[in-house]
Design a protein around this motif. Structure first.
Motif, mmCIF file in Angstrom:
data_model
loop_
_atom_site.group_PDB
_atom_site.id
_atom_site.type_symbol
_atom_site.label_atom_id
_atom_site.label_comp_id
_atom_site.label_asym_id
_atom_site.label_seq_id
_atom_site.Cartn_x
_atom_site.Cartn_y
_atom_site.Cartn_z
ATOM 1 N N TRP A 60 13.374 8.547 4.897
ATOM 2 C CA TRP A 60 11.960 8.557 4.564
ATOM 3 C C TRP A 60 11.702 8.221 3.098
ATOM 4 C CZ3 TRP A 60 11.156 14.211 6.486
ATOM 5 C CH2 TRP A 60 11.630 15.134 5.569
ATOM 6 N N VAL A 61 10.437 7.870 2.808
ATOM 7 C CA VAL A 61 10.037 7.551 1.445
ATOM 8 C C VAL A 61 10.158 8.800 0.580
ATOM 9 C CG1 VAL A 61 8.509 5.677 2.194
ATOM 10 C CG2 VAL A 61 7.563 7.978 1.875
ATOM 11 N N SER A 62 10.258 8.603 -0.722
ATOM 12 C CA SER A 62 10.602 9.713 -1.624
ATOM 13 C C SER A 62 9.571 10.835 -1.669
ATOM 14 C CB SER A 62 10.834 9.183 -3.034
ATOM 15 O OG SER A 62 9.654 8.597 -3.553
ATOM 16 N N THR A 63 8.326 10.578 -1.296
ATOM 17 C CA THR A 63 7.309 11.636 -1.346
ATOM 18 C C THR A 63 7.063 12.275 0.022
ATOM 19 O OG1 THR A 63 5.512 10.035 -1.066
ATOM 20 C CG2 THR A 63 6.136 10.597 -3.341
ATOM 21 N N ALA A 64 7.903 11.941 0.998
ATOM 22 C CA ALA A 64 7.733 12.469 2.354
ATOM 23 C C ALA A 64 8.385 13.831 2.506
ATOM 24 C CB ALA A 64 8.316 11.505 3.382
ATOM 25 N N SER A 65 7.832 14.615 3.415
ATOM 26 C CA SER A 65 8.424 15.892 3.801
ATOM 27 C C SER A 65 7.898 16.265 5.178
ATOM 28 C CB SER A 65 8.077 16.993 2.794
ATOM 29 O OG SER A 65 6.678 17.233 2.769
ATOM 30 N N TYR A 66 8.684 17.065 5.881
ATOM 31 C CA TYR A 66 8.219 17.593 7.161
ATOM 32 C C TYR A 66 7.209 18.699 6.900
ATOM 33 C CZ TYR A 66 11.960 15.551 10.090
ATOM 34 O OH TYR A 66 12.792 14.725 10.784
ATOM 35 N N GLN A 67 6.160 18.710 7.706
ATOM 36 C CA GLN A 67 5.170 19.782 7.674
ATOM 37 C C GLN A 67 4.808 20.108 9.112
ATOM 38 O OE1 GLN A 67 4.286 21.229 4.766
ATOM 39 N NE2 GLN A 67 5.524 19.763 3.631
ATOM 40 N N GLY A 68 4.283 21.294 9.309
ATOM 41 C CA GLY A 68 3.870 21.711 10.641
ATOM 42 C C GLY A 68 2.361 21.622 10.815
ATOM 43 N N MET A 69 1.924 21.856 12.033
ATOM 44 C CA MET A 69 0.497 21.785 12.339
ATOM 45 C C MET A 69 -0.298 22.800 11.522
ATOM 46 S SD MET A 69 -1.672 19.950 13.872
ATOM 47 C CE MET A 69 -0.605 18.961 14.908
ATOM 48 N N GLY A 70 0.289 23.957 11.281
ATOM 49 C CA GLY A 70 -0.395 24.954 10.450
ATOM 50 C C GLY A 70 -0.633 24.452 9.033
ATOM 51 N N ALA A 96 0.830 -1.211 0.000
ATOM 52 C CA ALA A 96 0.000 0.000 0.000
ATOM 53 C C ALA A 96 0.866 1.263 0.000
ATOM 54 C CB ALA A 96 -0.945 -0.007 1.188
ATOM 55 N N VAL A 97 1.905 1.289 0.846
ATOM 56 C CA VAL A 97 2.790 2.458 0.893
ATOM 57 C C VAL A 97 3.471 2.652 -0.461
ATOM 58 C CG1 VAL A 97 4.938 3.371 1.875
ATOM 59 C CG2 VAL A 97 3.158 2.464 3.385
ATOM 60 N N GLU A 98 3.979 1.584 -1.023
ATOM 61 C CA GLU A 98 4.685 1.708 -2.299
ATOM 62 C C GLU A 98 3.755 2.134 -3.428
ATOM 63 O OE1 GLU A 98 6.947 -1.946 -2.495
ATOM 64 O OE2 GLU A 98 8.226 -1.258 -0.842
ATOM 65 N N ALA A 99 2.499 1.704 -3.382
ATOM 66 C CA ALA A 99 1.523 2.153 -4.378
ATOM 67 C C ALA A 99 1.269 3.654 -4.243
ATOM 68 C CB ALA A 99 0.226 1.369 -4.233
ATOM 69 N N LEU A 100 1.170 4.137 -3.004
ATOM 70 C CA LEU A 100 0.968 5.568 -2.774
ATOM 71 C C LEU A 100 2.164 6.377 -3.263
ATOM 72 C CD1 LEU A 100 -0.690 5.459 0.755
ATOM 73 C CD2 LEU A 100 -1.788 6.164 -1.387
ATOM 74 N N VAL A 101 3.359 5.909 -2.959
ATOM 75 C CA VAL A 101 4.567 6.605 -3.417
ATOM 76 C C VAL A 101 4.620 6.618 -4.946
ATOM 77 C CG1 VAL A 101 7.096 6.508 -3.444
ATOM 78 C CG2 VAL A 101 5.856 6.188 -1.284
ATOM 79 N N ASP A 102 4.299 5.482 -5.566
ATOM 80 C CA ASP A 102 4.296 5.411 -7.032
ATOM 81 C C ASP A 102 3.307 6.396 -7.641
ATOM 82 O OD1 ASP A 102 6.245 3.442 -6.990
ATOM 83 O OD2 ASP A 102 4.837 1.794 -7.377
ATOM 84 N N LYS A 103 2.208 6.670 -6.958
ATOM 85 C CA LYS A 103 1.206 7.629 -7.435
ATOM 86 C C LYS A 103 1.591 9.073 -7.102
ATOM 87 C CE LYS A 103 -2.840 4.577 -7.192
ATOM 88 N NZ LYS A 103 -3.340 4.686 -8.559
ATOM 89 N N GLY A 104 2.689 9.246 -6.357
ATOM 90 C CA GLY A 104 3.131 10.594 -5.996
ATOM 91 C C GLY A 104 2.374 11.216 -4.843
ATOM 92 N N VAL A 105 1.685 10.393 -4.053
ATOM 93 C CA VAL A 105 0.931 10.921 -2.909
ATOM 94 C C VAL A 105 1.912 11.477 -1.880
ATOM 95 C CG1 VAL A 105 -0.555 10.280 -0.965
ATOM 96 C CG2 VAL A 105 -1.045 9.408 -3.264
ATOM 97 N N PRO A 106 1.724 12.730 -1.472
ATOM 98 C CA PRO A 106 2.631 13.298 -0.462
ATOM 99 C C PRO A 106 2.376 12.708 0.920
ATOM 100 C CG PRO A 106 0.979 14.917 -1.127
ATOM 101 C CD PRO A 106 0.759 13.707 -1.971
ATOM 102 N N PHE A 107 3.459 12.324 1.573
ATOM 103 C CA PHE A 107 3.429 11.882 2.963
ATOM 104 C C PHE A 107 3.918 13.059 3.785
ATOM 105 C CE2 PHE A 107 3.559 7.022 3.008
ATOM 106 C CZ PHE A 107 3.062 6.886 1.723
ATOM 107 N N TRP A 108 3.005 13.747 4.446
ATOM 108 C CA TRP A 108 3.361 14.880 5.287
ATOM 109 C C TRP A 108 3.633 14.351 6.682
ATOM 110 C CZ3 TRP A 108 -0.256 19.676 4.391
ATOM 111 C CH2 TRP A 108 -0.049 20.164 3.098
ATOM 112 N N VAL A 109 4.858 14.511 7.114
ATOM 113 C CA VAL A 109 5.279 14.027 8.426
ATOM 114 C C VAL A 109 5.321 15.205 9.394
ATOM 115 C CG1 VAL A 109 7.110 12.861 9.707
ATOM 116 C CG2 VAL A 109 6.680 12.247 7.308
#
Length: 118
Positions: free
Chosen positions: A93-103, A65-78
């Motif tokens: 982290w996976v290639s579509t991940a990035s740090y994001q804040g609560m805002g 499931a994670v790899e399918a999401l990454v393949d689709k370019g779904v952003p993982f906001w951490v």
């Protein structure tokens, strides 16, 4: 439709974590614009060394499931604080991940058509 899927569980509750990721995958498979928000223990799901070992009870493989999401370019906001506290960094982290804040999360949730929480 814009959808934010929030996942707050990881290795602490593999079934709940898997359900959240499967919901994100189902939404992406249906053609929706999905953002996966990972906070609390859920932040570990962005770690490429952790997610393959998370398996919910009687659930499909988290890895697929994670790899399918990454393949689709779904952003993982951490969540930055959550990820940093759990050793989830750009180094692992996976290639579509990035740090994001609560805002960022609040803004995305308010702009989304649906917010689904796990």
């Amino acid at each position: 439709m814009k959808v934010v899927v929030s996942v707050t569980h990881g290795t602490d509750d593999p079934t709940q974590a898997t359900l959240g990721v499967l919901a994100a995958k189902a939404a992406a498979d249906q053609g929706h614009d999905v953002t996966l928000w990972l906070q609390g223990e859920g932040a570990v799901l962005a770690n490429k060394h952790v997610y393959p070992h998370v398996q919910g009870v009687n659930m499909p493989a988290m890895k697929d499931a994670v790899e399918a999401l990454v393949d689709k370019g779904v952003p993982f906001w951490v969540c930055k604080a959550c990820g940093a506290a759990r050793g989830v960094t750009e180094d692992n982290w996976v290639s579509t991940a990035s740090y994001q804040g609560m805002g960022d999360f609040v803004g995305a949730a308010l702009a989304a058509d649906k917010n689904i929480d796990f």
